[in-house]
Design a protein around this motif. Structure first.
Motif, short mmCIF file in Angstrom:
data_model
loop_
_atom_site.label_atom_id
_atom_site.label_comp_id
_atom_site.label_asym_id
_atom_site.label_seq_id
_atom_site.Cartn_x
_atom_site.Cartn_y
_atom_site.Cartn_z
N ARG A 146 -0.67 -11.29 -2.96
CA ARG A 146 -0.65 -9.88 -2.56
C ARG A 146 -1.97 -9.19 -2.94
O ARG A 146 -2.57 -8.47 -2.14
CB ARG A 146 0.53 -9.17 -3.22
N ALA A 150 -4.66 -7.63 -0.39
CA ALA A 150 -5.00 -6.20 -0.50
C ALA A 150 -6.52 -6.03 -0.52
O ALA A 150 -7.08 -5.15 0.14
CB ALA A 150 -4.37 -5.61 -1.76
N ARG A 187 10.09 -14.36 -1.03
CA ARG A 187 9.67 -13.01 -1.48
C ARG A 187 8.64 -12.38 -0.53
O ARG A 187 7.88 -11.51 -0.92
CB ARG A 187 9.09 -13.11 -2.90
N GLY A 189 8.92 -10.23 1.64
CA GLY A 189 9.08 -8.78 1.75
C GLY A 189 8.15 -8.02 0.83
O GLY A 189 7.75 -6.88 1.12
N GLU A 190 7.77 -8.63 -0.30
CA GLU A 190 6.88 -7.94 -1.25
C GLU A 190 5.49 -7.69 -0.65
O GLU A 190 4.77 -6.81 -1.10
CB GLU A 190 6.78 -8.72 -2.56
N ARG A 192 5.04 -6.76 2.39
CA ARG A 192 5.17 -5.67 3.37
C ARG A 192 4.66 -4.35 2.82
O ARG A 192 4.27 -3.47 3.58
CB ARG A 192 6.63 -5.52 3.80
N SER A 193 4.66 -4.24 1.50
CA SER A 193 4.22 -2.97 0.91
C SER A 193 2.72 -2.74 1.12
O SER A 193 2.22 -1.65 0.86
CB SER A 193 4.56 -2.94 -0.58
N LEU A 194 2.01 -3.76 1.60
CA LEU A 194 0.59 -3.56 1.93
C LEU A 194 0.44 -2.77 3.23
O LEU A 194 -0.67 -2.36 3.59
CB LEU A 194 -0.12 -4.92 2.06
N GLY A 195 1.54 -2.59 3.93
CA GLY A 195 1.53 -1.71 5.09
C GLY A 195 1.07 -2.35 6.38
O GLY A 195 0.86 -1.66 7.38
N VAL A 269 6.25 -1.17 10.83
CA VAL A 269 5.39 -1.09 9.65
C VAL A 269 4.99 0.35 9.37
O VAL A 269 4.88 0.78 8.23
CB VAL A 269 4.15 -1.99 9.86
#
Ligand code: HH2
Length: 271
Positions: A146, A150, A187, A189-190, A192-195, A269
Motif C-alpha cells: 500500500r 501510494a 486484504r 480491500g485495504e 481501496r483506500s488509496l482511492g 471509487v
C-alpha cells in the motif's frame, strides 16, 4: 483484461503467440470471449526472465497493436511494458493504457502517459524479475504494498498523469511467497483506500500451482477462485489468460452478490 503475450518465454504461454498473426487472432478471440481490454506484452516478467531491448519489444508488439486495430478491434488496448520508448510508440499505434509492472521504473514513463493522455497501471514489485523471488520478506505485506503504491501514485500525479486515469495493482507473484499472495488477495480491500481502482493479476500463477498441484496450463479452477474472491474484496479489473471462464465466473458471482462495483469502477471509487 485478456493477456496477449508476444514473447518466446512467458511463464504460461511462452512462444504460443510470437507470430503477430497468431497474436492478433488470439486477441480477437479474447475480445469475443468478453474481454474489455487486451494487454499486449513483448517482454516476459517471469522470475529470472532475460531482459529484452526496446527495439525487440517494439518489433513484437507494434504489428500486433496495428493488426488488432486493422481487424476492427474496438476493445481498449493496453501495452504491458516498463520502457517509456515502447509505451510512446504503442500509444501512437493505438494503445490507450500503459501497464507498467515497474511503477515508473523508467523516469520517462509518466511524461509519456501524461502527453499521450493514456491510462496507467502502476504495479508493486519487490526487486526485479531477476531477483524478486529470492526469499522475499515483509513485516506486513499489505501495508508495504500500500505504501509503495501510494508513493508511485503521488509520483505519477506530480509528473502530470491525470489521477483519474491511474489504476493500482498489488503485483501478485512479484516478490511474494504463497502466503504473501493469499494475504494480498484476502486484504485487497485495504488498497481501496488509496482511492484508485485495483487491478488483480493472479491468472495461472505459481502460487495456484503450489496449492493445487497443477501445471501452468491447467490452473483455471484455482485462478477462478482467486479472481472471484479478488472481485468480492474490491478488484475492478482482472488480468487473465482464460477470458471466457473469468467472464462466466463473474456473471454468476454477480448474480449472487447483486450489482457490483466492478461494472462501474470509476464511479464506485469516487463515491
Ligand atoms: N503479471 C504478469 C505480467 N504483467 N501486469 C499487471 N498489471 N499485473 C500482473 O499481475 C502482471 C502483469 C505476469 O504474467 P504473464 O504476462 O502471463 O507472464 P510473463 O510475465 O512471463 O509474460
Amino acid at each position: 483484461m485478456g493477456i496477449v503475450n508476444v514473447t518466446p518465454d512467458s511463464f504460461s504461454d511462452g512462444g504460443e503467440f510470437l507470430d503477430p498473426e497468431r497474436a492478433v487472432e488470439h486477441g480477437l478471440q479474447l475480445a469475443a470471449d468478453g474481454a474489455d481490454v487486451l494487454d499486449i506484452g513483448g517482454e516476459s516478467t517471469r522470475p529470472g526472465a532475460a531482459e529484452v531491448s526496446a527495439e525487440e519489444e517494439l518489433r513484437r508488439v507494434i504489428p500486433v497493436i496495428e493488426g488488432l486495430i486493422a481487424a476492427g478491434c474496438t476493445k481498449a488496448i493496453s501495452i504491458d511494458t516498463s520502457k517509456a520508448a515502447v509505451a510512446e510508440r504503442a500509444l501512437a499505434a493505438g494503445a490507450v493504457i500503459v501497464n507498467d509492472v515497474t511503477a515508473l521504473g523508467d523516469a520517462g514513463m509518466a511524461g509519456v502517459c501524461a502527453r499521450g493522455s493514456s491510462s496507467l497501471i502502476l504495479m508493486h514489485m519487490k526487486g526485479t524479475p531477476r531477483t524478486m523471488q529470492e526469499d522475499p520478506t515483509y513485516d506486513d505485506v499489505v501495508a508495504e504494498v500500500r505504501e509503495f503504491l501510494a508513493a508511485a501514485l503521488e509520483r505519477a500525479v506530480d509528473d502530470g498523469v491525470d489521477e483519474d486515469r491511474i489504476w493500482l495493482d498489488p503485483g501478485i507473484g512479484f516478490g511474494k511467497t504463497v502466503e504473501h499472495n493469499l494475504e494480498l488477495i484476502d486484504r485487497l480491500g485495504e488498497l481501496r483506500s488509496l482511492g484508485r481502482p485495483i487491478v488483480l493479476g493472479a491468472s495461472r500463477k505459481r502460487f495456484i500451482g503450489t496449492l493445487t498441484g497443477r501445471e501452468v496450463g491447467d490452473r483455471v479452477g484455482g485462478t477462478l477462485a482467486a479472481n472471484v474472491i479478488g472481485v468480492a474484496r474490491g478488484a475492478a479489473m482482472l488480468r487473465v489468460h482464460d477470458v471466457r471462464e473469468a467472464r462466466e465466473a463473474l456473471d454468476v458471482a454477480e448474480a449472487i452478490l447483486g450489482t457490483r462495483e466492478w461494472r462501474e469502477p470509476w464511479t464506485a471509487v469516487a463515491s
